[in-house]
Design an enzyme around this catalytic site. Structure first.
Site, PDB file in Angstrom:
ATOM      1  N   THR A 131       0.861  -1.171   0.000  1.00  0.00           N
ATOM      2  CA  THR A 131       0.000   0.000   0.000  1.00  0.00           C
ATOM      3  C   THR A 131       0.902   1.226   0.000  1.00  0.00           C
ATOM      4  O   THR A 131       1.992   1.192   0.571  1.00  0.00           O
ATOM      5  CB  THR A 131      -0.909   0.042   1.242  1.00  0.00           C
ATOM      6  OG1 THR A 131      -1.459   1.352   1.411  1.00  0.00           O
ATOM      7  CG2 THR A 131      -0.148  -0.311   2.501  1.00  0.00           C
ATOM      8  N   CYS A 169      -1.289   5.077  -5.605  1.00  0.00           N
ATOM      9  CA  CYS A 169      -2.184   4.254  -4.806  1.00  0.00           C
ATOM     10  C   CYS A 169      -2.237   2.925  -5.528  1.00  0.00           C
ATOM     11  O   CYS A 169      -2.413   2.892  -6.759  1.00  0.00           O
ATOM     12  CB  CYS A 169      -3.572   4.880  -4.690  1.00  0.00           C
ATOM     13  SG  CYS A 169      -4.738   3.874  -3.742  1.00  0.00           S
TER      14      CYS A 169
END
Length: 231
Positions: free
Chosen positions: A83, A197
């Site tokens: 992430t 992202c």
């Protein structure tokens, strides 16, 4: 071959992209039936997302540090945090484990530098675009200038990530909105745009735009494969 530790689930939609990329990378390098040696711990993203919205990054760091310790105990040689946003708590994770963390911003910056990119646009969650934990690492450690969308564009990027991509929804109108924002960043002098992202690459691909895109998931996984095979 070293064992790659993966701390995922943020969201699982992108974690499956990591799993595929790591195994495909090893197979490409070694051929035959080879695959990556992986220890994967996947957290419940609902818990993490709640802490993000509350701004309780300390608690989020504690949860992820505990998960990282489980990965280390299971035999991983190094760690990937699958992430971008939660690299905000990377220092807390690194303090809790004895293995190294392969930082996603470093993997991205190394490729940018190799390609001669000195001014780059950044798309990601609101936290990634607005806070310094990611941007400052690119700027201070690598000398790469970072441009982010304006406030309305940041809100659109953030909303699409959480309301759609993290829930497996791919919307063509949202893709067009992202492409408009990418073009806007390019017009502001960004030589390329970071898909900062891990879910964004599920929506936008290089084929959709003439602006060079840097997929952090792919770059992070590629660096991990190279490191694992060196071991």
């Amino acid at each position: 071959m070293q064992v790659i530790g993966v701390l995922g689930g943020m969201s699982w939609e992108s974690t499956q992209s990591y799993y595929r990329a790591l195994n495909e990378g090893v197979k490409h390098a070694l051929g035959g039936f080879h695959s990556a040696k992986i220890v994967l711990v996947s957290v419940d993203f609902a818990e993490i997302e709640t802490l993000q919205q509350q701004g309780d990054w300390d608690k989020a760091g504690e949860l992820l540090a505990s998960a990282a310790q489980n990965i280390e105990r299971a035999g991983a040689d190094f760690l990937l945090l699958a992430t971008n946003t939660m690299h905000k708590v990377a220092p807390a994770i690194e303090q809790a484990i004895g293995i190294s963390l392969l930082h996603i911003a470093d993997a991205t910056a190394e490729q940018l530098m190799q390609d001669g990119i000195t001014r780059v646009g950044l798309l990601g969650t609101r936290f990634t675009m607005e806070q310094d934990f990611y941007k400052a690492r690119l700027q201070d450690a690598f000398g790469i200038e970072v441009v982010v969308p304006d406030s309305a564009e940041r809100e659109a990027v953030h909303r699409i990530i959480f309301d759609e991509l993290c829930q497996g929804k791919i919307n063509s109108d949202s893709r067009e909105r992202y492409l408009e924002i990418i073009d806007s960043l390019h017009q502001q002098g960004a030589q390329a745009v970071i898909l900062g992202c891990t879910e964004i690459a599920l929506l936008v691909e290089q084929a959709h735009t003439h602006v060079p895109l840097y997929d952090t998931t792919a770059l992070h996984a590629s660096r991990a494969v190279a490191r694992a095979l060196k071991g």
